[in-house]
Write a protein that holds these residues in place. Structure first.
Motif, PDB file in Angstrom:
ATOM      1  N   ASP A 196       0.812  -1.221   0.000  1.00 14.18           N
ATOM      2  CA  ASP A 196       0.000   0.000   0.000  1.00 14.18           C
ATOM      3  C   ASP A 196       0.843   1.268   0.000  1.00 14.18           C
ATOM      4  O   ASP A 196       0.497   2.256  -0.639  1.00 14.18           O
ATOM      5  CB  ASP A 196      -0.928   0.010   1.220  1.00 14.18           C
ATOM      6  N   LEU A 197       1.961   1.235   0.722  1.00  9.63           N
ATOM      7  CA  LEU A 197       2.799   2.448   0.799  1.00  9.63           C
ATOM      8  C   LEU A 197       3.491   2.729  -0.531  1.00  9.63           C
ATOM      9  O   LEU A 197       3.764   3.885  -0.852  1.00  9.63           O
ATOM     10  CB  LEU A 197       3.829   2.310   1.922  1.00  9.63           C
ATOM     11  N   THR A 198       3.763   1.682  -1.319  1.00  6.69           N
ATOM     12  CA  THR A 198       4.338   1.890  -2.658  1.00  6.69           C
ATOM     13  C   THR A 198       3.292   2.569  -3.539  1.00  6.69           C
ATOM     14  O   THR A 198       3.588   3.536  -4.254  1.00  6.69           O
ATOM     15  CB  THR A 198       4.768   0.533  -3.280  1.00  6.69           C
ATOM     16  N   VAL A 199       2.033   2.081  -3.447  1.00  7.42           N
ATOM     17  CA  VAL A 199       0.942   2.653  -4.250  1.00  7.42           C
ATOM     18  C   VAL A 199       0.731   4.119  -3.874  1.00  7.42           C
ATOM     19  O   VAL A 199       0.702   5.002  -4.731  1.00  7.42           O
ATOM     20  CB  VAL A 199      -0.361   1.837  -4.052  1.00  7.42           C
ATOM     21  N   LYS A 200       0.655   4.375  -2.565  1.00  4.14           N
ATOM     22  CA  LYS A 200       0.442   5.747  -2.082  1.00  4.14           C
ATOM     23  C   LYS A 200       1.599   6.648  -2.471  1.00  4.14           C
ATOM     24  O   LYS A 200       1.415   7.786  -2.892  1.00  4.14           O
ATOM     25  CB  LYS A 200       0.329   5.748  -0.551  1.00  4.14           C
ATOM     26  N   GLU A 203       1.460   7.599  -6.101  1.00  4.53           N
ATOM     27  CA  GLU A 203       0.397   8.587  -6.364  1.00  4.53           C
ATOM     28  C   GLU A 203       0.882   9.991  -6.014  1.00  4.53           C
ATOM     29  O   GLU A 203       0.674  10.949  -6.749  1.00  4.53           O
ATOM     30  CB  GLU A 203      -0.846   8.254  -5.531  1.00  4.53           C
ATOM     31  N   LYS A 204       1.556  10.080  -4.855  1.00  2.21           N
ATOM     32  CA  LYS A 204       2.048  11.378  -4.391  1.00  2.21           C
ATOM     33  C   LYS A 204       3.136  11.926  -5.329  1.00  2.21           C
ATOM     34  O   LYS A 204       3.120  13.106  -5.682  1.00  2.21           O
ATOM     35  CB  LYS A 204       2.592  11.201  -2.956  1.00  2.21           C
ATOM     36  N   PHE A 205       4.053  11.080  -5.757  1.00  3.41           N
ATOM     37  CA  PHE A 205       5.109  11.514  -6.689  1.00  3.41           C
ATOM     38  C   PHE A 205       4.473  12.067  -7.967  1.00  3.41           C
ATOM     39  O   PHE A 205       4.877  13.098  -8.486  1.00  3.41           O
ATOM     40  CB  PHE A 205       6.028  10.341  -7.068  1.00  3.41           C
ATOM     41  N   LYS A 206       3.459  11.335  -8.466  1.00  2.00           N
ATOM     42  CA  LYS A 206       2.796  11.698  -9.708  1.00  2.00           C
ATOM     43  C   LYS A 206       2.100  13.058  -9.553  1.00  2.00           C
ATOM     44  O   LYS A 206       2.233  13.947 -10.399  1.00  2.00           O
ATOM     45  CB  LYS A 206       1.771  10.616 -10.055  1.00  2.00           C
ATOM     46  N   GLU A 207       1.398  13.184  -8.435  1.00  2.00           N
ATOM     47  CA  GLU A 207       0.640  14.412  -8.155  1.00  2.00           C
ATOM     48  C   GLU A 207       1.577  15.627  -8.075  1.00  2.00           C
ATOM     49  O   GLU A 207       1.355  16.649  -8.719  1.00  2.00           O
ATOM     50  CB  GLU A 207      -0.067  14.182  -6.815  1.00  2.00           C
ATOM     51  N   ASP A 208       2.686  15.488  -7.312  1.00  2.42           N
ATOM     52  CA  ASP A 208       3.627  16.594  -7.140  1.00  2.42           C
ATOM     53  C   ASP A 208       4.274  16.967  -8.469  1.00  2.42           C
ATOM     54  O   ASP A 208       4.412  18.140  -8.802  1.00  2.42           O
ATOM     55  CB  ASP A 208       4.725  16.213  -6.127  1.00  2.42           C
ATOM     56  N   PHE A 209       4.659  15.962  -9.226  1.00  3.30           N
ATOM     57  CA  PHE A 209       5.333  16.207 -10.503  1.00  3.30           C
ATOM     58  C   PHE A 209       4.388  16.897 -11.486  1.00  3.30           C
ATOM     59  O   PHE A 209       4.746  17.887 -12.110  1.00  3.30           O
ATOM     60  CB  PHE A 209       5.835  14.873 -11.084  1.00  3.30           C
ATOM     61  N   ASN A 210       3.161  16.366 -11.550  1.00  3.49           N
ATOM     62  CA  ASN A 210       2.181  16.923 -12.493  1.00  3.49           C
ATOM     63  C   ASN A 210       1.824  18.370 -12.178  1.00  3.49           C
ATOM     64  O   ASN A 210       1.567  19.160 -13.079  1.00  3.49           O
ATOM     65  CB  ASN A 210       0.902  16.085 -12.498  1.00  3.49           C
ATOM     66  N   ARG A 211       1.807  18.702 -10.859  1.00  3.26           N
ATOM     67  CA  ARG A 211       1.448  20.065 -10.451  1.00  3.26           C
ATOM     68  C   ARG A 211       2.394  21.081 -11.101  1.00  3.26           C
ATOM     69  O   ARG A 211       1.998  22.139 -11.537  1.00  3.26           O
ATOM     70  CB  ARG A 211       1.497  20.164  -8.923  1.00  3.26           C
ATOM     71  N   VAL A 212       3.656  20.737 -11.186  1.00  5.33           N
ATOM     72  CA  VAL A 212       4.650  21.668 -11.720  1.00  5.33           C
ATOM     73  C   VAL A 212       4.878  21.498 -13.228  1.00  5.33           C
ATOM     74  O   VAL A 212       5.013  22.464 -13.954  1.00  5.33           O
ATOM     75  CB  VAL A 212       5.997  21.490 -10.959  1.00  5.33           C
TER      76      VAL A 212
END
Ligand code: E4P
Length: 218
Positions: A196-200, A203-212
């Motif tokens: 679960d922590l790999t999945v989470k 998701e967080k890496f993707k979200e942060d990267f996409n924001r910028v």
């Protein structure tokens, strides 16, 4: 500890083989029947896919029948290992086959004494069944640990394939007690890679990267 896949399903083997983690395959009559197809063709296809030992089980009950089947099975491919049940007839067949240089995997091992007999008759591998022992309230992992101790104490070269694996903790346990190999189903391979922590985290890496950088990603 090496990892084998416990299946006769070509699609499952093909998929897990792309991960680069497979050192061999185990089948048994139930798995072959579940998969269907012409047995020789299925085994040959498996051997062409995975470059490592592929266990194929004999079905005869008498040693003569087992030996005959074994000699036919090894003609399919150089990587075929003959899986033989640990019975009196099985030991008789093992004695002859090991003298012919045919590699064997003694299956349905549920005790230390069965493993010792198999090793002394020349087995290349023994397969203690952890899950089926747990099912009757015994400790399957303890059996693997004890066989490992006995083989080490007496310089026995027969390798242990921890089998009848029911969950990821069986795999971790087998690795910790020094099993040479564990044979694992497709489903458990999938469970092993998931956390679960790999999945989470992803998701967080993707979200942060996409924001910028969203606009720059095609
Ligand atoms: C091992 O070689 C057997 O094919 C297998 O692990 C048996 O597992 P089961 O108890 O889930 O049938």
């Amino acid at each position: 500890m090496k990892l084998f896949i416990d299946t006769a399903n070509i699609d499952e083997i093909r998929e897990i083989n792309t991960w680069g983690v497979l050192s061999g395959v185990t089948t048994n009559p139930s798995l072959i029947a579940k998969n269907g197809g012409i047995v020789k063709d299925v085994l040959n296809e498996i051997c062409e896919l995975v470059d490592g030992p592929v266990s194929a089980e004999v079905n005869a009950e008498c040693s003569e029948g087992m030996i005959k089947e074994a000699r036919e099975l090894v003609k399919i491919h150089k990587n075929i290992i003959i899986k033989i049940p640990i019975t009196e007839e099985g030991l008789k067949a093992l004695k002859i086959l090991s003298k012919e240089g045919i590699k064997t995997n003694l299956t349905l091992i549920f005790s230390e004494s069965q493993a010792l007999l198999a090793a002394r008759a020349g087995a290349t591998y023994v397969s203690p069944f952890m899950g089926r022992l747990d099912d009757i309230g015994e400790d399957g992992l303890k059996l693997v640990e004890n066989i490992k101790k006995i083989f080490a104490l007496h310089n026995i070269e027969t390798e242990i394939i921890a089998a009848s694996v029911r969950n990821v903790s069986h795999v971790r346990g087998a690795a910790l007690v020094g099993s040479d190999i564990t044979t694992i189903t497709y489903k458990i391979f999938k469970e092993m890679i998931r956390h679960d922590l790999t999945v989470k985290g992803l998701e967080k890496f993707k979200e942060d990267f996409n924001r910028v950088y969203k606009k720059e990603i095609k």
